[in-house]
Design a protein around this motif. Structure first.
Motif, PDB file in Angstrom:
ATOM      1  N   MET A 121       0.854  -1.141  -0.126  1.00 37.23           N
ATOM      2  CA  MET A 121       0.051  -0.113  -0.302  1.00 37.23           C
ATOM      3  C   MET A 121       0.736   1.216   0.110  1.00 37.23           C
ATOM      4  N   ASP A 122       0.731   1.968  -0.898  1.00 42.94           N
ATOM      5  CA  ASP A 122       1.721   2.955  -1.155  1.00 42.94           C
ATOM      6  C   ASP A 122       1.289   4.468  -1.216  1.00 42.94           C
ATOM      7  N   PHE A 123       1.894   5.294  -0.326  1.00 47.88           N
ATOM      8  CA  PHE A 123       1.768   6.686  -0.256  1.00 47.88           C
ATOM      9  C   PHE A 123       3.097   7.421  -0.726  1.00 47.88           C
ATOM     10  N   SER A 124       3.035   8.325  -1.949  1.00 44.20           N
ATOM     11  CA  SER A 124       4.125   9.071  -2.549  1.00 44.20           C
ATOM     12  C   SER A 124       3.834  10.483  -2.248  1.00 44.20           C
ATOM     13  N   TYR A 125       4.731  11.164  -1.754  1.00 48.49           N
ATOM     14  CA  TYR A 125       4.478  12.695  -1.469  1.00 48.49           C
ATOM     15  C   TYR A 125       4.086  13.386  -2.969  1.00 48.49           C
ATOM     16  N   GLY A 126       4.962  13.133  -3.692  1.00 47.34           N
ATOM     17  CA  GLY A 126       4.621  13.670  -5.190  1.00 47.34           C
ATOM     18  C   GLY A 126       3.347  13.662  -5.521  1.00 47.34           C
ATOM     19  N   SER A 127       2.899  12.531  -5.470  1.00 44.73           N
ATOM     20  CA  SER A 127       1.459  12.047  -5.919  1.00 44.73           C
ATOM     21  C   SER A 127       0.548  12.538  -5.221  1.00 44.73           C
ATOM     22  N   ALA A 128       0.669  12.385  -3.885  1.00 46.59           N
ATOM     23  CA  ALA A 128      -0.711  12.754  -2.996  1.00 46.59           C
ATOM     24  C   ALA A 128      -0.689  14.279  -3.022  1.00 46.59           C
ATOM     25  N   PHE A 129       0.535  14.920  -2.854  1.00 44.16           N
ATOM     26  CA  PHE A 129       0.389  16.589  -2.646  1.00 44.16           C
ATOM     27  C   PHE A 129       0.381  17.242  -3.927  1.00 44.16           C
ATOM     28  N   GLY A 130       0.731  16.548  -5.209  1.00 44.20           N
ATOM     29  CA  GLY A 130       0.840  17.130  -6.303  1.00 44.20           C
ATOM     30  C   GLY A 130       1.998  18.009  -6.423  1.00 44.20           C
ATOM     31  N   GLU A 131       2.911  17.828  -5.589  1.00 47.46           N
ATOM     32  CA  GLU A 131       4.166  18.743  -5.433  1.00 47.46           C
ATOM     33  C   GLU A 131       5.251  18.147  -4.831  1.00 47.46           C
ATOM     34  N   SER A 132       6.574  18.345  -5.190  1.00 44.12           N
ATOM     35  CA  SER A 132       7.587  17.699  -4.464  1.00 44.12           C
ATOM     36  C   SER A 132       7.906  18.421  -3.120  1.00 44.12           C
TER      37      SER A 132
END
Ligand SMILES: NC(=O)c1ccc[n+]([C@@H]2O[C@H](COP(=O)([O-])OP(=O)(O)OC[C@H]3O[C@@H](n4cnc5c(N)ncnc54)[C@H](OP(=O)(O)O)[C@@H]3O)[C@@H](O)[C@H]2O)c1
Length: 496
Positions: free
Chosen positions: A412-423
């Motif tokens: 189950m993945d959470f990635s900062y880039g895609s979750a918040f739309g910014e790096s």
């Protein structure tokens, strides 16, 4: 950028008051790569108001040459997007003091440069052997004193090379600066995922109940680099992986992963909890270093199809060097929460890929209903990725579709880039802004530094006494085979 989970509850504004920011060693690599881009970005985003940036170094640069050089440091697409006017306004804030660090004359210019400003920050971006000279000069000329505003000093890593040198540097600093004026930087703490650790642990109800020896089998912290010493052999010979990575960055990761919940989010409350962890590390005695530590040096070989030299063949490195480019440690924390849980740390250069992560492995269920499948699928794990692709994954077992009870791990993945739309922002931006507004949460306190050096210095002494050869490892792999010997029988290092 605006929300710092450590900071909420503190009444500090995110806008820096007027200040003069001195960079000692402004002609160096760190200024070019990190400090100037970070200061410009903060300015362009509206966090800095009235300020001057003053470079201090020995090269005979004119003011104009200095501004041109800084302009060159800011030629990155993401910075150029702020426009020419913003860049020009920023360049106008720059001044240069040309002076060797040893010469009192250069320091005599500091007060006049600060005219009209009450606050000042001295940033030591210099070789570590220059810290002492600069601190003494600042102190002797009364430049550490606060004159109606604040005076702060930021000290880069490495902060000492063992317990006694770290103490000496702390003593030197505290002769002229109060502890709350001193900011010891560890840029790992500026990384968003590192800060998110505390939010993950204490802002969610689901992790804390299982975050202990009853449910956690072991923890692995990895900081792997693909690069070698990249022409910095001279420096690296005086450091090695234990000093360069473990004493500072990896111990910070360890503390945030294992510390007790703080009672509030004040800088000192959090730092006090971190110190408790460092003090609870079970000491590795002289004779135990071979049981709990493994060193390695990269040999010659190929990386991405290109030949690369062995560490001992790098410029500036002794052909019989015993400096480690890889280290793995097995640690225990003697606390109620972590009793008996092995914590493995490993870091190295010229490994398979660049990757930093914290892997928390959970114990197997009490009754193994699926024994064969279990052996195949491994245990649940929470993986906190620090770089690249900052984010978090939960690994659990799921049934493979079909008529048999076979399972395999899924993520189950959470990635900062895609979750918040910014790096996430650059670590140095966050840390510089914190030093400007007086938020020291992400900086290291004196007792923290000394507690970590106390532990590390014991290992260094043990190694000095140990004449056995340093294992060589193949570039592009996962380090020396010997690192596997540290692990308990049912444990494997995570694949790099
Ligand atoms: N570079 C990085 O990526 C990085 C990352 C993390 C931490 N750090 C730390 O940051 C600090 C600075 O690193 P760096 O890579 O920027 O070092 P660097 O490239 O060697 O720069 C050192 C600076 O200090 C100046 N300097 C040295 N001795 C001097 C003296 N006696 N009088 C006046 N100026 C003198 C140099 O001036 P000249 O140009 O005239 O020699 C240069 O401006 C170090 O403590 C390093 O460990 C660096």
């Amino acid at each position: 950028m605006d929300f710092n989970p450590f900071r909420s509850g503190l009444s500090v504004s995110r806008e820096a008051q007027s200040f003069v920011f001195f960079i000692f060693g402004v002609t160096g690599d760190l200024t070019r790569k990190k400090l100037m881009p970070a200061l410009f970005s903060l300015y362009a985003k509206g966090h800095l108001n009235r300020f001057k940036i003053v470079g201090f170094a020995r090269r005979p640069w004119t003011q104009e040459f200095f501004r041109n050089e800084v302009q060159g440091m800011l030629q990155k697409p993401e910075l150029l997007s702020y426009g020419k006017e913003t860049l020009e306004a920023f360049l106008k804030t720059l001044e240069y003091i040309q002076s060797p660090f040893e010469d009192p004359a250069g320091y005599k210019k500091i007060d006049s440069v600060c005219e009209g400003f009450q606050n000042r920050i001295y940033y030591l971006s210099t070789p570590p052997d220059a810290y002492g000279t600069i601190i003494e000069q600042l102190g002797a000329q009364g430049l550490a004193k606060e004159k109606g505003g604040h005076t702060r000093i930021v000290v880069e890593k490495p902060f000492g090379r063992d317990l006694s040198t770290a103490r000496k540097l702390n003593d030197q600093l505290s002769r002229y600066f109060r502890e709350d004026q001193i900011y010891r930087i560890d840029h790992y703490l500026g990384k968003e995922t590192v800060q998110n650790l505390i939010l993950l642990r204490f802002g969610n109800g689901i992790f804390e109940p299982v975050w202990n020896h009853r449910y956690i089998h072991h923890i692995q912290i990895t900081v792997a680099e693909k690069i070698g010493v990249e022409g910095r052999g001279n420096y690296y010979e005086t450091a090695g992986a234990l000093r360069d990575m473990v004493q500072n960055h990896m111990f910070q990761l360890l503390c945030l992963t294992t510390m007790e919940p703080p009672n509030d989010l004040n800088p000192d409350t959090i730092r006090t909890e971190k110190v408790k962890i460092l003090k609870s590390l079970r000491p590795i005695s002289f004779r135990e270093t071979s049981l709990y530590t493994v060193r390695g040096q990269y040999g010659a070989g190929y990386m991405d199809g290109k030949p690369v030299p062995a560490y001992r063949e790098e410029p500036g490195v002794a052909p019989d060097s015993r400096t480690e480019t890889f280290v793995a440690l097995k640690l225990f924390l003697d606390t109620w929460r972590w009793s008996g849980v092995p914590i493995y740390l490993r870091t190295g250069k010229r490994l398979a890929r660049r990757m930093s992560e914290i892997a928390v492995r959970f114990k197997a269920p009490p009754l193994e209903l699926f024994p064969r499948a279990w052996a195949y699928s491994g245990r649940n794990a929470l993986i906190i990725r620090i770089q690249p692709n900052e984010g978090i994954s939960l690994i659990m077992n799921a049934k493979i579709p079909g008529y048999t009870l076979n399972m395999r791990p899924v993520n189950m993945d959470f990635s900062y880039g895609s979750a918040f739309g910014e790096s996430p922002p650059e670590a140095y931006e966050r840390l510089l802004l914190d030093s400007l507004i007086g938020d020291s949460t992400l900086y290291t306190r004196r007792d923290e530094i000394e507690a970590s050096w106390t532990f590390i210095t014991r290992i260094l002494k043990g190694w000095e006494e140990d004449p056995s050869p340093i294992p060589q490892y193949v570039p592009g792999g996962s380090g020396p085979e010997e690192a596997k010997n540290l692990l308990e029988p049912s444990t494997r290092w995570r694949k790099l």
